[in-house]
Write a protein that holds these residues in place. Structure first.
Motif, PDB file in Angstrom:
ATOM      1  N   ALA A   8       0.808  -1.229   0.000  1.00 14.44           N
ATOM      2  CA  ALA A   8       0.000   0.000   0.000  1.00 14.44           C
ATOM      3  C   ALA A   8       0.837   1.274   0.000  1.00 14.44           C
ATOM      4  O   ALA A   8       0.439   2.275  -0.603  1.00 14.44           O
ATOM      5  N   PHE A   9       2.009   1.256   0.660  1.00 16.69           N
ATOM      6  CA  PHE A   9       2.734   2.503   0.890  1.00 16.69           C
ATOM      7  C   PHE A   9       4.166   2.537   0.379  1.00 16.69           C
ATOM      8  O   PHE A   9       4.776   3.602   0.402  1.00 16.69           O
ATOM      9  N   ALA A  10       4.727   1.435  -0.064  1.00 14.68           N
ATOM     10  CA  ALA A  10       6.138   1.385  -0.490  1.00 14.68           C
ATOM     11  C   ALA A  10       7.010   2.187   0.482  1.00 14.68           C
ATOM     12  O   ALA A  10       7.659   3.159   0.097  1.00 14.68           O
ATOM     13  N   PRO A  11       7.002   1.823   1.750  1.00 18.66           N
ATOM     14  CA  PRO A  11       7.664   2.651   2.761  1.00 18.66           C
ATOM     15  C   PRO A  11       9.185   2.645   2.673  1.00 18.66           C
ATOM     16  O   PRO A  11       9.798   1.653   2.281  1.00 18.66           O
ATOM     17  N   GLU A  12       9.764   3.782   3.070  1.00 17.86           N
ATOM     18  CA  GLU A  12      11.212   3.891   3.226  1.00 17.86           C
ATOM     19  C   GLU A  12      11.638   3.185   4.511  1.00 17.86           C
ATOM     20  O   GLU A  12      12.739   2.674   4.608  1.00 17.86           O
ATOM     21  N   ARG A  13      10.774   3.249   5.497  1.00 21.30           N
ATOM     22  CA  ARG A  13      11.032   2.622   6.794  1.00 21.30           C
ATOM     23  C   ARG A  13       9.747   1.932   7.233  1.00 21.30           C
ATOM     24  O   ARG A  13       8.654   2.493   7.124  1.00 21.30           O
ATOM     25  N   LEU A  14       9.902   0.728   7.749  1.00 24.75           N
ATOM     26  CA  LEU A  14       8.763  -0.019   8.255  1.00 24.75           C
ATOM     27  C   LEU A  14       9.229  -0.881   9.411  1.00 24.75           C
ATOM     28  O   LEU A  14      10.037  -1.790   9.232  1.00 24.75           O
ATOM     29  N   GLU A  15       8.763  -0.554  10.588  1.00 23.34           N
ATOM     30  CA  GLU A  15       9.085  -1.336  11.770  1.00 23.34           C
ATOM     31  C   GLU A  15       7.788  -1.737  12.449  1.00 23.34           C
ATOM     32  O   GLU A  15       6.946  -0.878  12.750  1.00 23.34           O
ATOM     33  N   ILE A  16       7.627  -3.028  12.653  1.00 20.69           N
ATOM     34  CA  ILE A  16       6.436  -3.558  13.311  1.00 20.69           C
ATOM     35  C   ILE A  16       6.908  -4.295  14.551  1.00 20.69           C
ATOM     36  O   ILE A  16       7.737  -5.199  14.470  1.00 20.69           O
ATOM     37  N   ARG A  17       6.387  -3.889  15.688  1.00 23.56           N
ATOM     38  CA  ARG A  17       6.752  -4.553  16.938  1.00 23.56           C
ATOM     39  C   ARG A  17       5.512  -5.203  17.540  1.00 23.56           C
ATOM     40  O   ARG A  17       4.471  -4.565  17.689  1.00 23.56           O
ATOM     41  N   ASP A  18       5.636  -6.482  17.858  1.00 26.01           N
ATOM     42  CA  ASP A  18       4.547  -7.227  18.495  1.00 26.01           C
ATOM     43  C   ASP A  18       4.674  -7.050  20.003  1.00 26.01           C
ATOM     44  O   ASP A  18       5.609  -7.549  20.621  1.00 26.01           O
ATOM     45  N   ASP A  19       3.737  -6.322  20.583  1.00 23.18           N
ATOM     46  CA  ASP A  19       3.734  -6.062  22.018  1.00 23.18           C
ATOM     47  C   ASP A  19       2.725  -6.935  22.759  1.00 23.18           C
ATOM     48  O   ASP A  19       2.413  -6.671  23.923  1.00 23.18           O
ATOM     49  N   SER A  20       2.237  -7.968  22.111  1.00 22.50           N
ATOM     50  CA  SER A  20       1.178  -8.794  22.684  1.00 22.50           C
ATOM     51  C   SER A  20       1.561  -9.384  24.035  1.00 22.50           C
ATOM     52  O   SER A  20       0.718  -9.490  24.942  1.00 22.50           O
ATOM     53  N   HIS A  21       2.809  -9.761  24.199  1.00 20.76           N
ATOM     54  CA  HIS A  21       3.249 -10.369  25.453  1.00 20.76           C
ATOM     55  C   HIS A  21       3.072  -9.427  26.649  1.00 20.76           C
ATOM     56  O   HIS A  21       2.919  -9.873  27.774  1.00 20.76           O
ATOM     57  N   ARG A  22       3.044  -8.145  26.391  1.00 24.96           N
ATOM     58  CA  ARG A  22       2.882  -7.162  27.461  1.00 24.96           C
ATOM     59  C   ARG A  22       1.421  -7.002  27.874  1.00 24.96           C
ATOM     60  O   ARG A  22       1.121  -6.286  28.829  1.00 24.96           O
ATOM     61  N   HIS A  23       0.520  -7.667  27.159  1.00 24.41           N
ATOM     62  CA  HIS A  23      -0.911  -7.523  27.415  1.00 24.41           C
ATOM     63  C   HIS A  23      -1.571  -8.863  27.746  1.00 24.41           C
ATOM     64  O   HIS A  23      -2.774  -9.023  27.539  1.00 24.41           O
ATOM     65  N   ALA A  24      -0.796  -9.798  28.237  1.00 25.24           N
ATOM     66  CA  ALA A  24      -1.345 -11.113  28.597  1.00 25.24           C
ATOM     67  C   ALA A  24      -2.494 -10.930  29.586  1.00 25.24           C
ATOM     68  O   ALA A  24      -2.401 -10.158  30.533  1.00 25.24           O
ATOM     69  N   GLY A  25      -3.593 -11.605  29.312  1.00 21.96           N
ATOM     70  CA  GLY A  25      -4.762 -11.518  30.174  1.00 21.96           C
ATOM     71  C   GLY A  25      -5.725 -10.402  29.799  1.00 21.96           C
ATOM     72  O   GLY A  25      -6.852 -10.367  30.268  1.00 21.96           O
ATOM     73  N   HIS A  26      -5.305  -9.493  28.953  1.00 23.81           N
ATOM     74  CA  HIS A  26      -6.157  -8.402  28.484  1.00 23.81           C
ATOM     75  C   HIS A  26      -7.248  -8.996  27.595  1.00 23.81           C
ATOM     76  O   HIS A  26      -7.033 -10.008  26.939  1.00 23.81           O
ATOM     77  N   ALA A  27      -8.394  -8.377  27.565  1.00 25.38           N
ATOM     78  CA  ALA A  27      -9.543  -8.921  26.816  1.00 25.38           C
ATOM     79  C   ALA A  27      -9.196  -9.253  25.374  1.00 25.38           C
ATOM     80  O   ALA A  27      -9.518 -10.335  24.887  1.00 25.38           O
TER      81      ALA A  27
END
Length: 81
Positions: free
Chosen positions: A8-27
Motif C-alpha cells: 500500500a505505501f512502499a515505505p522507506e522505513r517499516l518497523e512492526i513490533r509485536d507487544d502482545s506479550h505485554r498484554h497477557a490476560g487483556h480482553a
C-alpha cells in the motif's frame, strides 16, 4: 501485516513490533488478537494530516483490523519529517 503495508505505501522505513506479550490476560489478547506498534515512513503520507494517515493504515490492513489486531499504535510520517 508487513506485506499489506509494503504494497500500500512502499515505505522507506517499516518497523512492526509485536507487544502482545505485554498484554497477557487483556480482553483482546484472550481472543488471540495482537497488540502492535507500527513505525512507517512513506512518501504516500506527504500532505496528509495525522488522522488521515492512521485511516490509510487501517484501510490497508483491512480485515486484519477486525480479525488479528486488537490494538495498533501508529507513528506514520512522510520523508524529511
Amino acid at each position: 501485516m508487513r506485506a499489506l503495508l509494503e504494497q500500500a505505501f512502499a515505505p522507506e522505513r517499516l518497523e512492526i513490533r509485536d507487544d502482545s506479550h505485554r498484554h497477557a490476560g487483556h480482553a483482546g489478547a484472550r481472543d488471540g488478537h495482537g497488540h502492535f506498534t507500527l513505525e512507517i515512513r512513506s512518501a504516500a503520507f506527504a500532505g496528509m494530516a495525522p488522522l488521515a494517515r492512521h485511516r490509510a493504515v487501517y484501510a490497508a490492513l483491512g480485515a486484519m483490523m477486525q480479525d488479528d489486531i486488537h490494538a495498533l499504535a501508529i507513528r506514520a510520517s512522510a520523508p524529511n519529517e
